[in-house]
Design a protein around this motif. Structure first.
Motif, PDB file in Angstrom:
ATOM      1  N   LEU A   1      -1.768  -5.594  -0.160  1.00  0.00           N
ATOM      2  CA  LEU A   1      -1.230  -5.270  -1.487  1.00  0.00           C
ATOM      3  C   LEU A   1      -2.238  -4.462  -2.292  1.00  0.00           C
ATOM      4  N   LYS A   2      -1.727  -3.719  -3.274  1.00  0.00           N
ATOM      5  CA  LYS A   2      -2.608  -3.047  -4.256  1.00  0.00           C
ATOM      6  C   LYS A   2      -2.033  -3.326  -5.643  1.00  0.00           C
ATOM      7  N   VAL A   3      -2.833  -3.061  -6.647  1.00  0.00           N
ATOM      8  CA  VAL A   3      -2.368  -3.290  -8.020  1.00  0.00           C
ATOM      9  C   VAL A   3      -1.384  -2.162  -8.379  1.00  0.00           C
TER      10      VAL A   3
ATOM     11  N   GLU B   1     -12.840  -5.968  -0.820  1.00  0.00           N
ATOM     12  CA  GLU B   1     -13.060  -4.531  -0.961  1.00  0.00           C
ATOM     13  C   GLU B   1     -12.242  -3.845   0.130  1.00  0.00           C
ATOM     14  N   ARG B   2     -11.711  -2.666  -0.176  1.00  0.00           N
ATOM     15  CA  ARG B   2     -10.824  -1.943   0.750  1.00  0.00           C
ATOM     16  C   ARG B   2     -11.421  -1.854   2.163  1.00  0.00           C
ATOM     17  N   LYS B   3     -12.754  -1.641   2.231  1.00  0.00           N
ATOM     18  CA  LYS B   3     -13.400  -1.461   3.550  1.00  0.00           C
ATOM     19  C   LYS B   3     -13.313  -2.741   4.409  1.00  0.00           C
ATOM     20  N   ASN B   4     -13.042  -3.876   3.781  1.00  0.00           N
ATOM     21  CA  ASN B   4     -13.007  -5.146   4.540  1.00  0.00           C
ATOM     22  C   ASN B   4     -11.591  -5.693   4.766  1.00  0.00           C
TER      23      ASN B   4
ATOM     24  N   LEU C   1       0.831  -1.215   0.000  1.00  0.00           N
ATOM     25  CA  LEU C   1       0.000   0.000   0.000  1.00  0.00           C
ATOM     26  C   LEU C   1       0.862   1.259   0.000  1.00  0.00           C
ATOM     27  N   ASP C   2       2.109   1.149   0.514  1.00  0.00           N
ATOM     28  CA  ASP C   2       3.027   2.309   0.488  1.00  0.00           C
ATOM     29  C   ASP C   2       4.048   2.167  -0.634  1.00  0.00           C
ATOM     30  N   ASP C   3       3.722   1.441  -1.678  1.00  0.00           N
ATOM     31  CA  ASP C   3       4.630   1.225  -2.831  1.00  0.00           C
ATOM     32  C   ASP C   3       5.965   0.624  -2.388  1.00  0.00           C
ATOM     33  N   ASP C   4       5.926  -0.185  -1.332  1.00  0.00           N
ATOM     34  CA  ASP C   4       7.178  -0.659  -0.729  1.00  0.00           C
ATOM     35  C   ASP C   4       7.547  -2.089  -1.151  1.00  0.00           C
TER      36      ASP C   4
END
Ligand code: 3S4
Length: 321
Positions: free
Chosen positions: A309-311, A288-291, A42-45
């Motif tokens: 993680l994110k895309v 979903e992000r909220k979960n 999530l922090d591009d790490d």
């Protein structure tokens, strides 16, 4: 560091339509159409960082270890092809060298490693390179390199002789979703164990035949913004892929991973999710992000480390001189 260099970050990948079976050990062209996403933290790490530099002594270092130019899948396979043209632009040097390092990568590091080398070379050529042949060059390092080269959600159309990646969606299309990667501590099996065994399954020819149709369905989902449908297709493909692998004697999903998968299935009654298992000992759960916290808390009850993680997008050139 020597004088002329370029530094690139590229992002590792996860299959959606999973890749099993390559043409041969050299070209490594996928035998069927596949799809995947690039990811980061999530922090591009989470990424692979690679420096390509010009020197007078040839050196290639991956995660602190010198790699032999002759080893299979070595980045030198590609570097050496473009070496002469690179050095023509900088005649004061006689070699092209690199240093590459994985930062927090969970799986899919070879895709990112290949894409990072590719981006370094492209940035020296200033994009004056044949992108179609270039993807095939990078596939000699990693069969699914195209996923990381283009980032976002991609489909690689392939038949064991030809292979070409299409960019389908960007990371912004996945903003409402987080993938909770549940990392288990067992060592993974080499991807070549997967590739050399799955092709012996009696249903492999059918899987190959279905792959283009499944990719078309994914394209339609992408067109209509059905991100849940894309991840659900990944879950369905995970089930087919790993049951075929088990039937040819390659078991990747451990008992503890299976227990987590059963929990994830149970949780579908509470919130939407879809899980994917690629070649490593990880269960990737899209929510979903909220979960995301609910999923992380559930994963903590198992012997695994959950990571959000994110895309991710295409490789980034960090610096160049
Ligand atoms: C075996 O390039 P992994 C596989 O499609 C990739 O993600 C092969 O997974 C399957 O080795 C896939 O990158 O985990």
């Amino acid at each position: 560091m020597e004088k002329y260099y370029v530094e690139v970050k590229a992002y590792p990948t996860i299959g959606i339509l999973l890749l099993g079976g390559v043409s041969d050990n050299k070209k490594r062209l996928p035998r069927h159409t596949t799809a995947g996403i690039a990811y980061t933290g999530l922090d591009d790490d989470i990424y692979v960082k690679t420096d390509l530099y010009l020197s007078n002594q040839k050196s290639g270092i991956i995660n602190g270890k010198e790699v032999s130019p002759d080893s299979p899948r070595s980045p030198f396979v590609v570097i050496d092809k473009y070496r002469h043209e690179i050095l023509m632009r900088h005649p004061e040097y006689s070699e092209v060298s690199f240093v590459s390092e994985n930062k927090n990568v969970i799986s899919g590091s070879s895709d990112a490693g290949a894409a990072a080398i590719g981006e370094c070379i492209q940035s020296i050529f200033e994009y004056n390179i044949n992108i179609f042949n270039f993807e095939n060059d990078l596939q000699q390092i990693s069969e699914s390199a195209g996923r990381s080269m283009f980032g976002g959600f991609t489909i690689n159309h392939a038949n064991g002789k030809e292979s070409l990646t299409d960019e389908i969606l960007g990371p912004e299309d996945f903003e409402d979703f987080v993938i909770v990667a549940c990392k288990f501590s067992e060592d993974r099996k080499p991807s070549d164990t997967i590739h050399s065994n799955i092709i012996n399954h009696e249903k492999y020819a059918e899987r190959v035949k279905n792959s283009e149709l499944r990719a078309k369905e994914l394209e339609k989902m992408a067109d209509s913004g059905d991100i849940k449908g894309i991840f659900e297709a990944g879950e369905k493909d995970t089930q087919e892929y790993h049951s075929m692998l088990r039937e040819v004697g390659v078991s990747i999903i451990t008992d503890e991973m299976q227990r987590l998968i059963e929990k994830v299935e149970e949780l579908k009654a509470e919130f939407w999710n879809a899980y994917i298992v690629t070649g490593g000992t990880n269960v990737f759960v899209a929510v979903e992000r909220k979960n995301m916290e609910k999923m992380k808390n559930a994963a903590m009850e198992f012997k695994c480390t959950p990571v959000y993680l994110k895309v991710a997008g295409k490789p980034d050139v960090i610096s160049k001189n």
